[in-house]
Design a protein around this motif. Sequence first.
Motif, PDB file in Angstrom:
ATOM      1  N   GLN A 112       0.871  -1.173   0.000  1.00 34.37           N
ATOM      2  CA  GLN A 112       0.000   0.000   0.000  1.00 34.37           C
ATOM      3  C   GLN A 112       0.904   1.218   0.000  1.00 34.37           C
ATOM      4  N   HIS A 113       0.765   2.036  -1.028  1.00 35.46           N
ATOM      5  CA  HIS A 113       1.571   3.245  -1.095  1.00 35.46           C
ATOM      6  C   HIS A 113       0.807   4.381  -0.432  1.00 35.46           C
ATOM      7  N   GLU A 114       1.524   5.448  -0.075  1.00 34.00           N
ATOM      8  CA  GLU A 114       0.834   6.614   0.482  1.00 34.00           C
ATOM      9  C   GLU A 114      -0.094   7.198  -0.574  1.00 34.00           C
ATOM     10  N   ALA A 115      -1.204   7.737  -0.138  1.00 33.15           N
ATOM     11  CA  ALA A 115      -2.139   8.376  -1.060  1.00 33.15           C
ATOM     12  C   ALA A 115      -1.414   9.493  -1.806  1.00 33.15           C
ATOM     13  N   GLU A 116      -1.717   9.594  -3.114  1.00 36.18           N
ATOM     14  CA  GLU A 116      -1.040  10.629  -3.881  1.00 36.18           C
ATOM     15  C   GLU A 116      -1.554  12.018  -3.520  1.00 36.18           C
ATOM     16  N   GLU A 117      -2.832  12.067  -3.200  1.00 33.69           N
ATOM     17  CA  GLU A 117      -3.399  13.366  -2.811  1.00 33.69           C
ATOM     18  C   GLU A 117      -3.792  13.324  -1.346  1.00 33.69           C
ATOM     19  N   GLU A 118      -3.827  14.495  -0.746  1.00 29.28           N
ATOM     20  CA  GLU A 118      -4.334  14.624   0.619  1.00 29.28           C
ATOM     21  C   GLU A 118      -5.839  14.388   0.589  1.00 29.28           C
TER      22      GLU A 118
ATOM     23  N   GLY B 289      -7.927  11.668   1.937  1.00 27.24           N
ATOM     24  CA  GLY B 289      -8.659  10.435   2.204  1.00 27.24           C
ATOM     25  C   GLY B 289      -9.452   9.857   1.052  1.00 27.24           C
ATOM     26  N   GLY B 290      -9.130  10.181  -0.246  1.00 25.68           N
ATOM     27  CA  GLY B 290      -9.784   9.521  -1.386  1.00 25.68           C
ATOM     28  C   GLY B 290      -9.375   8.067  -1.423  1.00 25.68           C
ATOM     29  N   PRO B 291     -10.008   7.255  -2.289  1.00 26.31           N
ATOM     30  CA  PRO B 291      -9.662   5.835  -2.362  1.00 26.31           C
ATOM     31  C   PRO B 291      -8.200   5.640  -2.765  1.00 26.31           C
ATOM     32  N   VAL B 292      -7.549   4.649  -2.163  1.00 30.57           N
ATOM     33  CA  VAL B 292      -6.166   4.320  -2.505  1.00 30.57           C
ATOM     34  C   VAL B 292      -6.076   2.842  -2.879  1.00 30.57           C
ATOM     35  N   PRO B 293      -5.128   2.495  -3.751  1.00 31.53           N
ATOM     36  CA  PRO B 293      -4.990   1.085  -4.109  1.00 31.53           C
ATOM     37  C   PRO B 293      -4.283   0.293  -3.007  1.00 31.53           C
ATOM     38  N   LEU B 294      -4.765  -0.919  -2.785  1.00 32.19           N
ATOM     39  CA  LEU B 294      -4.163  -1.832  -1.819  1.00 32.19           C
ATOM     40  C   LEU B 294      -3.993  -3.172  -2.532  1.00 32.19           C
ATOM     41  N   VAL B 295      -2.752  -3.657  -2.599  1.00 34.24           N
ATOM     42  CA  VAL B 295      -2.514  -4.923  -3.294  1.00 34.24           C
ATOM     43  C   VAL B 295      -2.128  -6.010  -2.298  1.00 34.24           C
ATOM     44  N   VAL B 296      -2.850  -7.112  -2.358  1.00 36.17           N
ATOM     45  CA  VAL B 296      -2.586  -8.262  -1.497  1.00 36.17           C
ATOM     46  C   VAL B 296      -2.191  -9.434  -2.385  1.00 36.17           C
ATOM     47  N   VAL B 297      -1.065 -10.101  -2.066  1.00 39.41           N
ATOM     48  CA  VAL B 297      -0.733 -11.348  -2.742  1.00 39.41           C
ATOM     49  C   VAL B 297      -0.892 -12.460  -1.718  1.00 39.41           C
ATOM     50  N   THR B 298      -1.682 -13.474  -2.069  1.00 43.91           N
ATOM     51  CA  THR B 298      -1.981 -14.528  -1.099  1.00 43.91           C
ATOM     52  C   THR B 298      -1.042 -15.720  -1.268  1.00 43.91           C
ATOM     53  N   HIS B 299      -1.040 -16.595  -0.261  1.00 46.88           N
ATOM     54  CA  HIS B 299      -0.480 -17.927  -0.441  1.00 46.88           C
ATOM     55  C   HIS B 299      -1.530 -18.777  -1.154  1.00 46.88           C
ATOM     56  N   TYR B 300      -1.261 -20.084  -1.320  1.00 42.77           N
ATOM     57  CA  TYR B 300      -2.203 -20.938  -2.033  1.00 42.77           C
ATOM     58  C   TYR B 300      -3.555 -20.992  -1.336  1.00 42.77           C
ATOM     59  N   ALA B 301      -4.599 -20.932  -2.160  1.00 44.15           N
ATOM     60  CA  ALA B 301      -5.961 -21.039  -1.641  1.00 44.15           C
ATOM     61  C   ALA B 301      -6.814 -21.644  -2.737  1.00 44.15           C
ATOM     62  N   SER B 302      -7.911 -22.301  -2.365  1.00 50.06           N
ATOM     63  CA  SER B 302      -8.807 -22.808  -3.399  1.00 50.06           C
ATOM     64  C   SER B 302      -9.553 -21.617  -3.985  1.00 50.06           C
ATOM     65  N   THR B 303      -9.840 -21.733  -5.276  1.00 52.41           N
ATOM     66  CA  THR B 303     -10.556 -20.649  -5.949  1.00 52.41           C
ATOM     67  C   THR B 303     -11.904 -20.405  -5.279  1.00 52.41           C
ATOM     68  N   GLY B 304     -12.547 -21.471  -4.821  1.00 53.25           N
ATOM     69  CA  GLY B 304     -13.853 -21.332  -4.164  1.00 53.25           C
ATOM     70  C   GLY B 304     -13.776 -20.437  -2.936  1.00 53.25           C
TER      71      GLY B 304
END
Lengths: 452, 452
Positions: free
Chosen positions: B403-409, B411-426
Amino acid sequence: MNDTLGIALIGCGTVGGGVARVLLAHADRVTQRAGRPLELRRVVVRDPSKSRDPLIPLDIISTDIHAAINDPGVHVVVELIGGTGLAKRVVLDALAAGKHVVTANKALLADAGAEVFEAARRADRTVCFEAAVAGGVPVIRALGESLAANQVTAIQAILNGTSNFILTAMAEGGKSYADALAEAQKLGYAEADPTLDVDGSDAAHKLAILAQIAFGVAAKPHEIARQGIDTIEAIDIRFANELGYTIKLLAEAWTGGHSHSGNGAKLSRSGAVPAEPTVALHVAPVLLRHTDLLAQVRGAYNAVLVYGDVVGETLYQGPGAGQMPTASSVVADLIDLGVGRAQRTFAAAKLWSREDRGFTVEPPERVRSRFYLRLQVVDRPGVLADVTRILADEEISISSLVQHEAEEEGGGPVPLVVVTHYASTGRFRKALDRITRLPTTAAAPVFFSMGD
Amino acid sequence: MNDTLGIALIGCGTVGGGVARVLLAHADRVTQRAGRPLELRRVVVRDPSKSRDPLIPLDIISTDIHAAINDPGVHVVVELIGGTGLAKRVVLDALAAGKHVVTANKALLADAGAEVFEAARRADRTVCFEAAVAGGVPVIRALGESLAANQVTAIQAILNGTSNFILTAMAEGGKSYADALAEAQKLGYAEADPTLDVDGSDAAHKLAILAQIAFGVAAKPHEIARQGIDTIEAIDIRFANELGYTIKLLAEAWTGGHSHSGNGAKLSRSGAVPAEPTVALHVAPVLLRHTDLLAQVRGAYNAVLVYGDVVGETLYQGPGAGQMPTASSVVADLIDLGVGRAQRTFAAAKLWSREDRGFTVEPPERVRSRFYLRLQVVDRPGVLADVTRILADEEISISSLVQHEAEEEGGGPVPLVVVTHYASTGRFRKALDRITRLPTTAAAPVFFSMGD
């Protein structure tokens, strides 16, 4: 056609053990694919007391080549002895006895392909050899069958995994040639005597076979211009990198004019049918742009890039050696014999026959290329003037030049790298002779071809 | 066998024109390779007044499919109409009339392979289709013949050149999806309506065919889990790059347990024979390490990486579409019919038959993978706690998080990227549903599979 195909393995070392394992452990699969059972009926070895795969029935192991070849229950002889002595005798005897032959023996085909194939035609039997070039990579089928609509205009290939492993270790690990070779030996990628791998002989044998399939020429391996990787130093890897290139040992064949890699003289990679029916062949270290497909082939892998006048370029890549990859190709040939495909292919392809496809091999000195030339020169005035004058005398223009400041004070020898525009190998060699004799040249010059 | 093989082309658009050109301009070569003349005797088109290759004799051009198929001088019908309507009729009629069929029609085989092959077996005729998958890359022969000693354990393939061109332009040119698509359309790599290419349908058709050859499963394209590239944004390319990955649209098949790309559940890429006879199939954007072979395939190229239990991994790469590459594969099939190889292959392979090789298709929800998940979240306390709690509830662990710092001051939406370990698609989908409904989730989540 549901008859069992009986198989004799002559030689049961690394690859033979792999072939036996696939035939015995996966008998159902092989039967299903071949449409008939493939039965391992004879295994001939030098030392039957040696311990082997427990799946091999002890009573089929013997030392008697003659009995195996003449067993009426044997329909295919798999020659895995290697070399051109006993192996050749076995193959010719097997054909004379009415057996098909599967071989992984590149030296035999490169040296005596015409004799072996003529004997096979006389006996109305088939010789298969997918495993002889690039191990598990099915490049024989690609050239002979999949690309049959094409006239191949060029082949660029990494055919020696040992050399590619060493060059990768030098480029990525910053190792010296000697250290990289030692690592390759430790990991089993290089033999105790690595000469045939690192001097380009092994790749030249394989290139001779590919050139027969693609161009119908019967070049003997010793006629193929050959330069190994043993003159490459860490400093060359660094200079190449600085110029935007990776050094790979390539086996190359290209048609048409006489230039390397699609330059102005037009041909090969242009997709045009070659104007002149000549084919140039060499094995040499070549500087490839980092983005070239072959520049990205790492470690002990093999890769073959084929340029066809209809399809354009296609690439085949995979393990070029090793027990199971090579066994995969040998068993594919056995299945093809079982299906009856191999016999059709053999009859249609007319390899090593008198059928002339019109190509002749270009004399090495007429081959045109760009060159990378590294000199060790004494750091004093006039050196550059002498070198560039000699190149100009041979009408070789310079594309780029790199000389760094001497690392130490005091005028010791410094490296000077010259990259030329296209020149004939003959004129380049002449210039090289004169440059070597300059009093300012402190060590034997090192040179490689440029891939573009 | 030195009789002329008479050929009818049904459809003479781009590919048909290429096939006609090879047969007519290179008649000597084709005859030599096939061991008999291949003669183009009929060309059936919709509009005979259209201007065509001047090599095609005008008197063999007509609009009469029936006459062409029933011409006793025609032995092979080449179907190049495309689609599953008229094309299917033509193929079935040709077989019923006792003709061999060569087709480049992936949709027809993926949808109606069983019907077509059953008809061919009834008529004792052969259907060839090298051009139906990956254009000029001979992957049908690789799977069916060259790798016949292997049980394929996994396939990873770039089968849609349009998508790969767009992804390459996004990754290397920093373009948005829309701009990259527009460029692909301008250069002729994408159709005016690119839906079937970018939504994964085209690749799913091709994967269905490969899965039939490699595993004997008859998955319908619509049963193959499919995700296109149209949800990929420039920000995903950048995040992937930051994590060390390149995004590629892959068609994948893998056997054994239920995991993506050789994880702990052990299988596929380990070289072991699959323990469980199930095969998972999907078409999806996948994050590949920059050093992966397929990560390095650029532009409109196709590439197929095949894992065999004997050979290990082999790669086949080249032009996946276009007039002459596709014609190269069609003419290779015609030569194979001339040689008599194709008939042997067809009989031995028993494709789309009742012969069961024991594999069943894994339900998509049971497929295990690691996932890349990008959320747009409102930048306020507790957001991360909510997201991680939901993942924990489904027993999905997190491998990395950006998660990077918001580009603008503000509190607008910011991108959050999660990479998981193995999980079933279900389970991943369940978690995704809950995350989507969180009041802090500001846009539909974007997710892709991880290639490792």
